[in-house]
Write an enzyme that holds these catalytic residues in place. Structure first.
Site, short mmCIF file in Angstrom:
data_model
loop_
_atom_site.label_atom_id
_atom_site.label_comp_id
_atom_site.label_asym_id
_atom_site.label_seq_id
_atom_site.Cartn_x
_atom_site.Cartn_y
_atom_site.Cartn_z
N HIS A 184 -8.46 -8.95 -6.08
CA HIS A 184 -7.99 -7.63 -5.65
C HIS A 184 -8.89 -7.09 -4.54
CE1 HIS A 184 -7.37 -3.28 -5.75
NE2 HIS A 184 -6.17 -3.54 -6.23
N ASP A 310 1.26 -1.12 -7.53
CA ASP A 310 -0.06 -0.62 -7.14
C ASP A 310 -0.26 0.82 -7.61
OD1 ASP A 310 -2.61 -1.03 -6.25
OD2 ASP A 310 -2.12 -1.21 -4.12
MN MN Z 1 -4.37 -2.30 -6.07
#
Ligand code: MN
Length: 347
Positions: A184, A310
């Protein structure tokens, strides 16, 4: 109002969804005052998101909640399930051993919260990458004892990347456990952030993608996948631009790696493209846009492109409806929103 189809013929499993325990937020706040770490990106990102703006307040509150508000948000956006991971930079700005003890507590807390809504959440285990033994051990505990579905690596740790093989124990563990590691974004490392900062390009506009794409390539060219051929890494944001550069990376790395131009660069067992096709999964986190999603399905594989929102960093209802309208058959959409995630995370 946004029209989100409640019964599209598939479950929507969002695979890059963030949380932050209150203890971590408090530690971030303390660090913002103390200024003891050398990571300008941390102060840029969290300096803003620990502030008093409405956006920062909403984000901070949502990050810390794994119950009522989050489930309400998921219901309103048609999200059936989240794959939850510790938000960036997680424990990776702390001393390595302290990072491990924090990861243990946070993984316990995440598992406890998941157990209250096991049909809505699964989790990825946090670990402290610079504490090599501790990281591998905590990933293993997270997966085998807490039921986590993989690991979360929030990219560099205060400027250290994972391509040095002394950090590979955690990858060895991931391969042995047959679980993926989500690579990430973090803000650009201290070594690379300066030219991004002045004009606000250090975070999601461009810096995250550069930093994380770079990290992925460093792992690849260092031979990580020659050592661990079954290891699977997940990249968000449509692959941090790597799929778009697939041909050039492949061709030029082939050249560079056989030229003896760089002391540390040796040929890999296979062309670079092969690893990007067989050792990586891709999610569309933060990118509700058909062209790159369809492109990755085309040049990588429809089996390796997954849905992500997200949340709560990017929580936009209309994006779900847009993605429901991707130019795919019903079966292909089911694979993108649900099937690939079920397979990869064993849900
Ligand atoms: Mn993210």
């Amino acid at each position: 109002m946004n029209e989100i189809n409640p019964n599209p013929g598939y479950k929507r499993i969002a695979t890059e969804e963030a949380w932050a325990p209150t203890e971590l937020m408090n530690l971030f706040h303390k660090e913002l005052e103390r200024k003891s770490i050398k990571d300008p990106g941390f102060y840029s990102l969290w300096g803003f998101f620990s502030g008093n703006s409405q956006r920062a307040q909403d984000l901070s509150r949502r990050l810390q909640d794994l119950n009522d508000e989050r489930i309400k948000d998921m219901d309103s956006a048609g999200i059936d399930m989240q794959v939850v991971a510790l938000t960036s930079p997680g424990v990776q700005i702390f001393e390595p051993e302290m990072g491990t003890s924090l990861a243990i507590r946070f993984n316990d807390e995440l598992a406890d919260q998941i157990s209250k809504n096991p049909d809505r959440f699964v989790g990825l285990a946090a670990f402290s990458p610079m504490d090599t033994k501790g990281a591998a051990k905590e990933l293993e505990r997270g997966v085998t004892k807490l039921g986590m579905k993989g690991g979360i690596l929030n990219s560099h740790s205060l400027g250290t990347y994972m391509d040095d093989e002394k950090y590979w124990e955690v990858f060895e563990a991931a391969e042995a456990l047959d679980v993926p590691i989500y690579l990430h974004p973090n803000t650009p490392s201290p070594q690379m952030i300066e030219p991004f900062l002045k004009l606000g390009l250090d975070a999601a506009v461009y810096g995250f993608g550069c930093e994380t794409g770079l990290h992925a390539l460093r792992l690849l060219v260092a031979g990580l996948f020659d050592r661990f051929p079954k290891l699977q890494i997940i990249l968000g944001h449509c692959g941090e631009s790597l799929p778009f550069n697939l041909s050039r990376i492949n061709y030029m790395h082939g050249h560079v790696s056989t030229s003896n131009r760089y002391e540390n660069v040796k040929p890999l067992k296979r062309p670079a493209m092969d690893y990007l096709k067989e050792n990586f999964y891709y999610t569309n986190s933060g990118v509700a846009w058909a062209p790159p999603i369809m492109f990755i399905r085309d040049v990588i594989s429809p089996d390796r492109m997954l849905y992500a929102m997200d949340y709560p960093w990017q929580f936009i209802h209309s994006e779900v409806a847009e993605l429901d309208n991707l130019p795919m058959t019903g079966a292909e959409k089911k694979q993108f929103f649900e099937g690939n995630a079920r397979k990869l995370f064993k849900i």
